[in-house]
Motif scaffolding. Structure first.
Motif, mmCIF file in Angstrom:
data_model
loop_
_atom_site.group_PDB
_atom_site.id
_atom_site.type_symbol
_atom_site.label_atom_id
_atom_site.label_comp_id
_atom_site.label_asym_id
_atom_site.label_seq_id
_atom_site.Cartn_x
_atom_site.Cartn_y
_atom_site.Cartn_z
ATOM 1 N N LEU A 49 0.830 -1.203 0.000
ATOM 2 C CA LEU A 49 0.000 0.000 0.000
ATOM 3 C C LEU A 49 0.863 1.250 0.000
ATOM 4 C CD1 LEU A 49 -2.742 -0.973 2.614
ATOM 5 C CD2 LEU A 49 -2.897 -1.042 0.124
ATOM 6 N N PRO A 50 0.659 2.176 -0.946
ATOM 7 C CA PRO A 50 1.396 3.440 -0.919
ATOM 8 C C PRO A 50 0.794 4.389 0.106
ATOM 9 C CG PRO A 50 -0.146 3.434 -2.756
ATOM 10 C CD PRO A 50 -0.233 2.065 -2.112
ATOM 11 N N VAL A 51 1.580 5.360 0.532
ATOM 12 C CA VAL A 51 1.057 6.383 1.414
ATOM 13 C C VAL A 51 0.207 7.352 0.580
ATOM 14 C CG1 VAL A 51 2.927 8.087 1.167
ATOM 15 C CG2 VAL A 51 1.717 7.890 3.330
ATOM 16 N N ARG A 52 -0.730 8.021 1.237
ATOM 17 C CA ARG A 52 -1.615 8.945 0.540
ATOM 18 C C ARG A 52 -0.822 10.129 -0.027
ATOM 19 N NH1 ARG A 52 -6.458 12.649 3.237
ATOM 20 N NH2 ARG A 52 -7.087 13.670 1.305
ATOM 21 N N GLU A 53 -1.107 10.484 -1.282
ATOM 22 C CA GLU A 53 -0.556 11.693 -1.880
ATOM 23 C C GLU A 53 -1.693 12.695 -2.069
ATOM 24 O OE1 GLU A 53 2.211 11.327 -5.070
ATOM 25 O OE2 GLU A 53 3.012 9.414 -4.328
ATOM 26 N N PHE A 54 -1.363 13.978 -1.930
ATOM 27 C CA PHE A 54 -2.359 15.042 -1.913
ATOM 28 C C PHE A 54 -2.253 15.913 -3.156
ATOM 29 C CE2 PHE A 54 -1.380 13.839 2.396
ATOM 30 C CZ PHE A 54 -2.589 13.855 3.062
ATOM 31 N N TYR A 125 2.427 18.691 8.518
ATOM 32 C CA TYR A 125 2.236 19.598 7.395
ATOM 33 C C TYR A 125 2.362 18.807 6.094
ATOM 34 C CZ TYR A 125 7.376 19.712 6.990
ATOM 35 O OH TYR A 125 8.699 19.359 6.860
ATOM 36 N N ILE A 126 1.843 19.389 5.035
ATOM 37 C CA ILE A 126 1.880 18.772 3.713
ATOM 38 C C ILE A 126 2.799 19.600 2.819
ATOM 39 C CG2 ILE A 126 0.513 18.215 1.652
ATOM 40 C CD1 ILE A 126 -1.879 17.787 3.569
ATOM 41 N N ALA A 127 3.680 18.936 2.085
ATOM 42 C CA ALA A 127 4.613 19.634 1.205
ATOM 43 C C ALA A 127 4.894 18.783 -0.022
ATOM 44 C CB ALA A 127 5.912 19.952 1.935
ATOM 45 N N GLU A 128 5.361 19.451 -1.060
ATOM 46 C CA GLU A 128 5.868 18.726 -2.231
ATOM 47 C C GLU A 128 7.339 18.407 -1.984
ATOM 48 O OE1 GLU A 128 6.273 19.224 -7.058
ATOM 49 O OE2 GLU A 128 6.614 20.970 -5.772
ATOM 50 N N TRP A 129 7.703 17.160 -2.217
ATOM 51 C CA TRP A 129 9.079 16.711 -2.037
ATOM 52 C C TRP A 129 9.609 16.247 -3.387
ATOM 53 C CZ3 TRP A 129 10.776 17.792 2.745
ATOM 54 C CH2 TRP A 129 9.808 17.951 3.734
ATOM 55 N N ILE A 130 10.791 16.716 -3.756
ATOM 56 C CA ILE A 130 11.361 16.448 -5.071
ATOM 57 C C ILE A 130 12.699 15.747 -4.876
ATOM 58 C CG2 ILE A 130 12.104 17.478 -7.254
ATOM 59 C CD1 ILE A 130 10.408 20.006 -6.160
ATOM 60 N N GLY A 131 12.873 14.608 -5.523
ATOM 61 C CA GLY A 131 14.136 13.898 -5.356
ATOM 62 C C GLY A 131 14.183 12.627 -6.183
ATOM 63 N N THR A 132 15.154 11.818 -5.881
ATOM 64 C CA THR A 132 15.323 10.561 -6.600
ATOM 65 C C THR A 132 15.044 9.392 -5.659
ATOM 66 O OG1 THR A 132 16.839 9.312 -8.033
ATOM 67 C CG2 THR A 132 17.803 10.348 -6.090
ATOM 68 N N PRO A 133 14.360 8.356 -6.133
ATOM 69 C CA PRO A 133 14.069 7.219 -5.252
ATOM 70 C C PRO A 133 15.341 6.584 -4.698
ATOM 71 C CG PRO A 133 12.706 7.121 -7.218
ATOM 72 C CD PRO A 133 13.702 8.208 -7.455
ATOM 73 N N LEU A 134 15.342 6.281 -3.414
ATOM 74 C CA LEU A 134 16.474 5.593 -2.801
ATOM 75 C C LEU A 134 16.750 4.278 -3.520
ATOM 76 C CD1 LEU A 134 18.570 5.174 -0.552
ATOM 77 C CD2 LEU A 134 16.711 4.310 0.897
ATOM 78 N N SER A 135 15.713 3.629 -3.986
ATOM 79 C CA SER A 135 15.877 2.337 -4.663
ATOM 80 C C SER A 135 16.801 2.447 -5.871
ATOM 81 C CB SER A 135 14.522 1.788 -5.096
ATOM 82 O OG SER A 135 13.864 2.696 -5.972
ATOM 83 N N GLY A 136 16.696 3.553 -6.618
ATOM 84 C CA GLY A 136 17.540 3.733 -7.792
ATOM 85 C C GLY A 136 19.006 3.881 -7.433
#
Length: 239
Positions: A49-54, A125-136
């Motif tokens: 299950l993914p976490v909720r995205e807003f 709080y809710i924020a946009e997070w920008i980055g690269t997946p740790l898995s990659g």
């Protein structure tokens, strides 16, 4: 009778958890059975299950940045140069240890998500997070199959966390370099913060500069997965 049934149930759960490798690093002592039950149930029930995205319209106007220690001279020098000389080291049970600059990370697959930081103290709080997946990054390093945990350390001395490999490989577990269309501010953990949105905020460690893959968490710290169990917090903080 109820008490006996409860104890018996915990004992049965403990046996099953051991059989299927679902014992958390802090699964010993008085609270061990409870920690094990929580970790095992969440791993089994919410595994996919993914976490909720807003929507972006729900981004908090004034996100709360909790207090951080005054930056040391080494950090100030890195910040003054725009973090040009900053590096993320990836080592441990990997085929190809890495030393990555911010530019290197930005050249990898970049994703964004609008998710909630939920603190154990009750604020969020809710924020946009920008980055690269740790898995990659772990695939780039050639993570070895015996790896069970991923340790991530902060440039702040003595602060480190860890997650299990299934959590590390989730698409929503991000090495974040940006926030709300800009670079990640220092007060929110810049230049790099690991966002673990399926767990409470203290698992999203700020100022990450070192990642170590390992098959044995007992070799690190007190052997309970992070510094948090030493202060009464659970290693697994699923929400």
């Amino acid at each position: 009778m109820a008490a006996a049934a409860g104890v018996g149930g915990l004992a049965a759960a403990d046996r099953l958890a051991k059989r299927f490798g679902l014992i958390p690093p802090d699964g010993t002592g008085v609270y061990g059975p409870g920690e094990t039950l929580t970790y095992a149930c969440q791993r089994v029930i919410t595994a996919h299950l993914p976490v909720r995205e807003f929507p972006r319209s729900m981004i908090s106007k004034n996100p709360f940045a909790n207090e951080i220690a005054p930056p040391k001279d080494d950090f100030k020098r890195l910040e003054a140069s725009g973090f040009k000389d900053w590096r993320l080291v990836v080592d441990g049970t990997v085929q190809h240890p890495l030393s990555l600059s911010l530019a290197d990370l930005k050249n990898l697959s970049v994703h964004s998500q609008v998710t909630e930081v939920a603190c154990e103290e009750g604020w969020s709080y809710i924020a946009e997070w920008i980055g690269t997946p740790l898995s990659g990054v772990l695939r780039e390093a050639g993570m070895l199959p015996q790896t069970r945990y991923i340790i991530y350390s902060s440039i702040e001395k003595g602060l480190w966390e860890s997650i299990d490999v299934p959590e590390a490989m989730r698409p929503q577990t991000l090495l974040t370099m940006g926030m709300n269309d800009g670079d990640l501010p220092v007060k929110f953990g810049g230049p790099l913060r690991l966002r673990v949105p399926r767990q409470l905020g203290y698992k999203s460690l700020k100022f990450v500069n070192h990642i170590t893959a390992t098959d044995d968490i007992r070799k690190f710290g007190s052997g309970r997965g992070s510094v948090d169990p030493d202060y009464g917090y659970a290693w697994y903080a699923g929400i």
